[in-house]
Design a protein around this motif. Structure first.
Motif, short mmCIF file in Angstrom:
data_model
loop_
_atom_site.label_atom_id
_atom_site.label_comp_id
_atom_site.label_asym_id
_atom_site.label_seq_id
_atom_site.Cartn_x
_atom_site.Cartn_y
_atom_site.Cartn_z
N ARG A 7 31.56 55.88 36.93
CA ARG A 7 31.51 55.03 38.12
C ARG A 7 31.78 53.57 37.76
O ARG A 7 32.51 52.87 38.44
N HIS A 8 31.15 53.10 36.68
CA HIS A 8 31.35 51.72 36.26
C HIS A 8 32.80 51.48 35.83
O HIS A 8 33.41 50.46 36.19
N LEU A 9 33.34 52.41 35.06
CA LEU A 9 34.71 52.25 34.58
C LEU A 9 35.71 52.38 35.73
O LEU A 9 36.73 51.68 35.75
N LEU A 10 35.43 53.25 36.70
CA LEU A 10 36.29 53.34 37.88
C LEU A 10 36.27 52.02 38.64
O LEU A 10 37.32 51.53 39.08
N GLY A 11 35.10 51.41 38.77
CA GLY A 11 35.00 50.13 39.45
C GLY A 11 35.82 49.05 38.77
O GLY A 11 36.51 48.26 39.43
N LEU A 12 35.77 49.00 37.45
CA LEU A 12 36.56 48.02 36.71
C LEU A 12 38.06 48.26 36.90
O LEU A 12 38.84 47.31 37.04
N ASP A 17 43.17 46.60 39.47
CA ASP A 17 44.30 46.96 40.33
C ASP A 17 44.38 46.03 41.54
O ASP A 17 45.45 45.54 41.90
N GLN A 18 43.23 45.78 42.19
CA GLN A 18 43.22 44.94 43.39
C GLN A 18 43.57 43.48 43.07
O GLN A 18 44.13 42.79 43.91
N ALA A 19 43.23 43.04 41.86
CA ALA A 19 43.51 41.66 41.47
C ALA A 19 44.93 41.51 40.93
O ALA A 19 45.34 40.41 40.58
#
Length: 114
Positions: A7-12, A17-19
């Motif tokens: 979950r943490h790595l997916l968030g990063l 990607d968004q940035a």
């Protein structure tokens, strides 16, 4: 609750990607792919912590396992799932291995002379 590394790595990954930033090297590393990174883990686990809720979770891949666990004051409940159509997995054997491992740990901790 929700403290799994995936979950943490997916968030990063999503933040990068968004940035519009390049993804960190871990996401292209072979060990990340082999471990199941990107939502394809061989062992998928879930828990709701110290609640009275029981549940289950399906494997993320055909040759994987799902494991939902519930921690109580004096015991643990574990639900292990696997696809019956996969000849390389067995939920019954995996559950038995987990149970035996926990019993071995209990024996080690209760027989220690520390």
């Amino acid at each position: 609750l929700n403290k799994g590394c995936d979950r943490h790595l997916l968030g990063l990954q999503i933040l990068a990607d968004q940035a519009g930033m390049p993804r960190p090297g871990i996401y292209t590393d072979l060990s990340w792919t082999k471990s199941g990174g990107g939502g394809n883990f061989v062992l998928s686990t879930s828990t709701l912590g110290y609640t009275s809720t029981y549940g289950g979770c399906a494997p993320m891949r055909h040759d994987g396992y799902g494991s939902f666990y519930k921690i109580q004051n004096d015991s643990m409940a574990i639900c292990v799932t696997a696809w019956k159509s996969c000849k390389n997995t067995s939920a019954e054997k995996m559950a038995g291995s987990i149970e035996q491992s926990l019993l071995d740990i209990q024996q080690l901790l209760t027989s220690s002379r520390m």
